[in-house]
Design a protein around this motif. Structure first.
Motif, short mmCIF file in Angstrom:
data_model
loop_
_atom_site.label_atom_id
_atom_site.label_comp_id
_atom_site.label_asym_id
_atom_site.label_seq_id
_atom_site.Cartn_x
_atom_site.Cartn_y
_atom_site.Cartn_z
N TRP A 228 0.85 -1.19 0.00
CA TRP A 228 0.00 0.00 0.00
C TRP A 228 0.89 1.25 0.00
O TRP A 228 1.97 1.26 0.56
CB TRP A 228 -0.89 0.03 1.23
CG TRP A 228 -2.00 -0.98 1.25
CD1 TRP A 228 -2.06 -2.14 1.96
CD2 TRP A 228 -3.24 -0.89 0.54
NE1 TRP A 228 -3.24 -2.78 1.73
CE2 TRP A 228 -4.00 -2.05 0.86
CE3 TRP A 228 -3.78 0.04 -0.35
CZ2 TRP A 228 -5.26 -2.27 0.34
CZ3 TRP A 228 -5.05 -0.18 -0.88
CH2 TRP A 228 -5.77 -1.34 -0.53
N SER A 254 -2.09 6.19 -5.85
CA SER A 254 -3.31 6.98 -5.96
C SER A 254 -3.35 7.89 -7.18
O SER A 254 -4.21 8.76 -7.27
CB SER A 254 -3.49 7.83 -4.69
OG SER A 254 -2.37 8.69 -4.52
N GLY A 281 -18.13 4.46 -0.35
CA GLY A 281 -17.32 3.92 0.74
C GLY A 281 -15.88 3.66 0.36
O GLY A 281 -15.04 3.42 1.22
N GLY A 282 -15.58 3.70 -0.95
CA GLY A 282 -14.21 3.51 -1.38
C GLY A 282 -13.64 2.19 -0.90
O GLY A 282 -14.28 1.14 -0.99
N LEU A 283 -12.45 2.21 -0.35
CA LEU A 283 -11.78 0.99 0.09
C LEU A 283 -12.46 0.35 1.30
O LEU A 283 -12.18 -0.81 1.61
CB LEU A 283 -10.31 1.28 0.42
CG LEU A 283 -9.42 1.52 -0.80
CD1 LEU A 283 -8.09 2.12 -0.40
CD2 LEU A 283 -9.21 0.21 -1.56
N ARG A 284 -13.35 1.09 1.95
CA ARG A 284 -14.10 0.49 3.08
C ARG A 284 -15.42 -0.14 2.61
O ARG A 284 -16.16 -0.69 3.42
CB ARG A 284 -14.36 1.54 4.16
CG ARG A 284 -13.12 1.79 5.02
CD ARG A 284 -13.46 2.58 6.25
NE ARG A 284 -13.53 4.00 6.00
CZ ARG A 284 -13.99 4.90 6.86
NH1 ARG A 284 -14.43 4.50 8.03
NH2 ARG A 284 -14.00 6.18 6.57
N ARG A 313 -7.26 2.01 8.95
CA ARG A 313 -8.73 1.94 8.88
C ARG A 313 -9.26 1.85 7.45
O ARG A 313 -10.16 1.06 7.16
CB ARG A 313 -9.32 3.16 9.58
CG ARG A 313 -10.83 3.12 9.66
CD ARG A 313 -11.37 4.33 10.40
NE ARG A 313 -12.83 4.30 10.48
CZ ARG A 313 -13.56 5.26 11.02
NH1 ARG A 313 -12.97 6.33 11.53
NH2 ARG A 313 -14.87 5.17 11.05
N GLU A 314 -8.69 2.65 6.54
CA GLU A 314 -9.21 2.69 5.18
C GLU A 314 -8.94 1.40 4.41
O GLU A 314 -9.70 1.04 3.50
CB GLU A 314 -8.60 3.87 4.42
CG GLU A 314 -9.08 5.23 4.88
CD GLU A 314 -10.55 5.46 4.59
OE1 GLU A 314 -11.01 5.05 3.51
OE2 GLU A 314 -11.25 6.04 5.44
N THR A 315 -7.89 0.70 4.73
CA THR A 315 -7.43 -0.39 3.89
C THR A 315 -7.43 -1.76 4.56
O THR A 315 -7.31 -2.78 3.87
CB THR A 315 -5.98 -0.11 3.41
OG1 THR A 315 -5.14 0.08 4.57
CG2 THR A 315 -5.93 1.15 2.56
N SER A 334 -1.26 3.03 11.48
CA SER A 334 -2.65 3.28 11.07
C SER A 334 -2.81 4.75 10.74
O SER A 334 -3.51 5.48 11.46
CB SER A 334 -3.62 2.87 12.18
OG SER A 334 -3.58 1.49 12.43
N THR A 336 -4.53 6.27 8.62
CA THR A 336 -5.89 6.71 8.31
C THR A 336 -6.87 6.41 9.44
O THR A 336 -8.08 6.61 9.28
CB THR A 336 -6.41 6.06 7.01
OG1 THR A 336 -6.51 4.64 7.20
CG2 THR A 336 -5.51 6.35 5.85
N HIS A 340 -9.88 -0.57 13.22
CA HIS A 340 -10.00 -1.34 11.98
C HIS A 340 -11.24 -2.23 12.03
O HIS A 340 -11.59 -2.76 13.08
CB HIS A 340 -8.77 -2.24 11.80
CG HIS A 340 -7.48 -1.52 11.79
ND1 HIS A 340 -6.27 -2.16 11.70
CD2 HIS A 340 -7.17 -0.19 11.85
CE1 HIS A 340 -5.29 -1.28 11.72
NE2 HIS A 340 -5.81 -0.08 11.82
#
Length: 476
Positions: A228, A254, A281-284, A313-315, A334, A336, A340
């Protein structure tokens, strides 16, 4: 400016430096305890408001400590956390440290000198220091370990008293001088400039422990590794380590601009996440893992055995999903968010493992700097700022307006200073050392044609400082 700092700049010998008085005050970038809470209720917690540059007191050093004249430092995300006083104000760490005797009490001050990466010259040694002397050119490991703690003899990171220097301690690298324990010092890779050498250790050694060291994922040849944020400080070093170790990196970025930078590094498999149809929600999004997994299999034909995680959190939910059966998700942070969420069925039913990895021990820091000395991994520096603009430099990292690492020139007066010999830089091929600002060395560029020019970055800068800045110097 101090006489001692001027002498370091002029290349004075260790004997000459030892004869010059240590200044009682020095210039540094710091936060203030009376400003904790300044960002409450604000959406944009602009670190330029909370990072100040001014004079601070030079502390007394302990027998196992050294004073280093800092030539260059670097910005890490822990500097951002310090400057926004989250998740807890770092003054809480200094207060706790302050209860541990006089050596800790020195750190409990109404200001916090930040910075966890740096390079410079030793100008004072404590009475108990055996292996370092005044005049030594060093880089600094930010792992602050009590050598009397028994846990440190198994693994420095298992010491209950282990701290992150410049984050959980005071007198960090963002100043003309800093105070370190002797077991933080590492010989500077001779061919690197000050800004190159001072920008590597925290991120590179963290990635080394996560992927290569015995305490992390223990990557082997042929492992597919999902990375990532592959153009960030951690991700850019992770990609190089995977390539060097015979693994297959799959880089997530990105933008197409960042994708080209990773390809120039020698990474063939790149996923621009903005091109994935992730929906709301994107990656979530609960379906994000499946969509990302399909993209990975299109690239390499299989699921990753290792996922290099530090975004949080996002990934994290997608990371757990895409790892193959028996795979490993190794996490060191973390950025973002700390809370999690993931579907535990994909962890337990497919026998996956989550490995927590924090920092690195002294041996790992030395080993990764050896790789820099050998030219096997390269600095990923994208921009340098003067110490007066430490707030601007931190803002660039806070808002992700950077690629790789961001340096801050402290004692160094311009970029390009510091190589002990130009021959060493010439011995490292240009495509290995780096193709310019923001471009890591392309380990396989000789197989893929010339590396394209580096696009200009657009981090926040004042017009005056940009105009006054000397041109970048990179010797072939």
């Amino acid at each position: 400016m101090s006489e001692l700092l001027d002498a370091v700049r002029s290349g004075a010998s260790g004997r000459e430096l030892a004869e010059i008085d240590l200044p009682t005050r020095y210039r540094a970038a710091f936060t203030r305890k009376d400003e904790v809470g300044v960002f409450e209720g604000q959406a944009d917690k602009d670190v330029r408001r909370s990072i100040h540059v001014g004079e601070v007191e030079m502390p007394e050093i302990a027998p196992d400590e050294c004073v280093v004249a800092v030539m260059s430092a670097a910005i890490n995300f822990n500097t951002v956390w310090s400057a926004i006083f989250e998740p807890v104000p770092t003054f809480a760490f200094l207060e706790k440290f302050g209860r541990q005797g006089w050596y800790g009490a020195r750190h409990d001050l109404p200001y916090h000198v930040l910075g966890s990466d740096g390079a410079g010259v030793v100008v004072r040694t404590g009475a108990g220091v055996k292996h370092w002397k005044v005049g030594d050119r060093v880089v600094i490991s930010p792992s602050y370990v009590d050598e009397e703690d028994h846990g440190s003899y198994d693994d420095g990171m298992m010491s209950e008293s282990q701290l992150a220097w410049g984050f959980e301690t005071n007198f960090g690298s963002l100043g003309d001088f800093c105070v370190v324990k002797a077991n933080q010092l590492i010989k500077k890779p001779a061919h690197l400039t000050w800004e190159e050498a001072g920008s590597n250790t925290l991120c590179a050694a963290t990635a080394y422990r996560m992927l290569v060291g015995t305490h992390g994922a223990r990557m082997k040849q042929g492992d597919v590794v999902l990375v990532w944020g592959a153009t960030g400080g951690l991700g850019s070093f992770a990609t190089q380590l995977v390539l060097n170790g015979g693994g297959i990196p799959v880089a997530v970025v990105s933008s197409e601009e960042k994708a080209e930078i990773v390809r120039a590094q020698g990474c063939r498999h790149v996923i621009d996440r903005t091109g994935l149809d992730l929906g709301e929600g994107g990656l979530r999004n609960p379906k994000a893992g499946r969509i990302l997994g399909e993209a990975i299999r299109r690239e390499v034909g299989e699921d990753p055995g290792i996922v290099f995680e530090y975004l949080g959190r996002e990934t994290f939910g997608a990371s757990v999903y895409v790892a193959k059966r028996g795979g490993k998700i190794v996490t060191c942070g973390s950025s973002t968010g700390y809370k999690h969420e993931y579907d535990n069925r994909f962890l337990w039913m497919r026998l996956k493992s989550i490995i927590g990895s924090h920092g690195f021990n002294y041996h790992e820091a030395v080993q990764v700097n050896r790789l820099f000395s050998l030219g096997m991994i390269q600095p990923t520096l994208s921009r340098s700022y003067p110490l007066e603009e430490a707030g601007e430099a931190t803002r660039a990292v806070q808002t992700n307006q950077h690629i790789g690492k961001v340096a801050v020139l402290c004692g160094a007066t311009a970029e390009g200073q510091g190589p002990a010999h130009r021959e060493g830089r010439g011995a490292v091929r240009r495509d290995r050392r780096g193709a310019g600002r923001g471009r890591p060395g392309a380990a396989r560029a000789d197989r893929r044609g010339p590396v394209p020019p580096v696009p200009a970055l657009t981090g926040p800068r004042s017009a005056a400082s940009a105009a006054d800045r000397p041109p970048v110097r990179r010797s072939a």
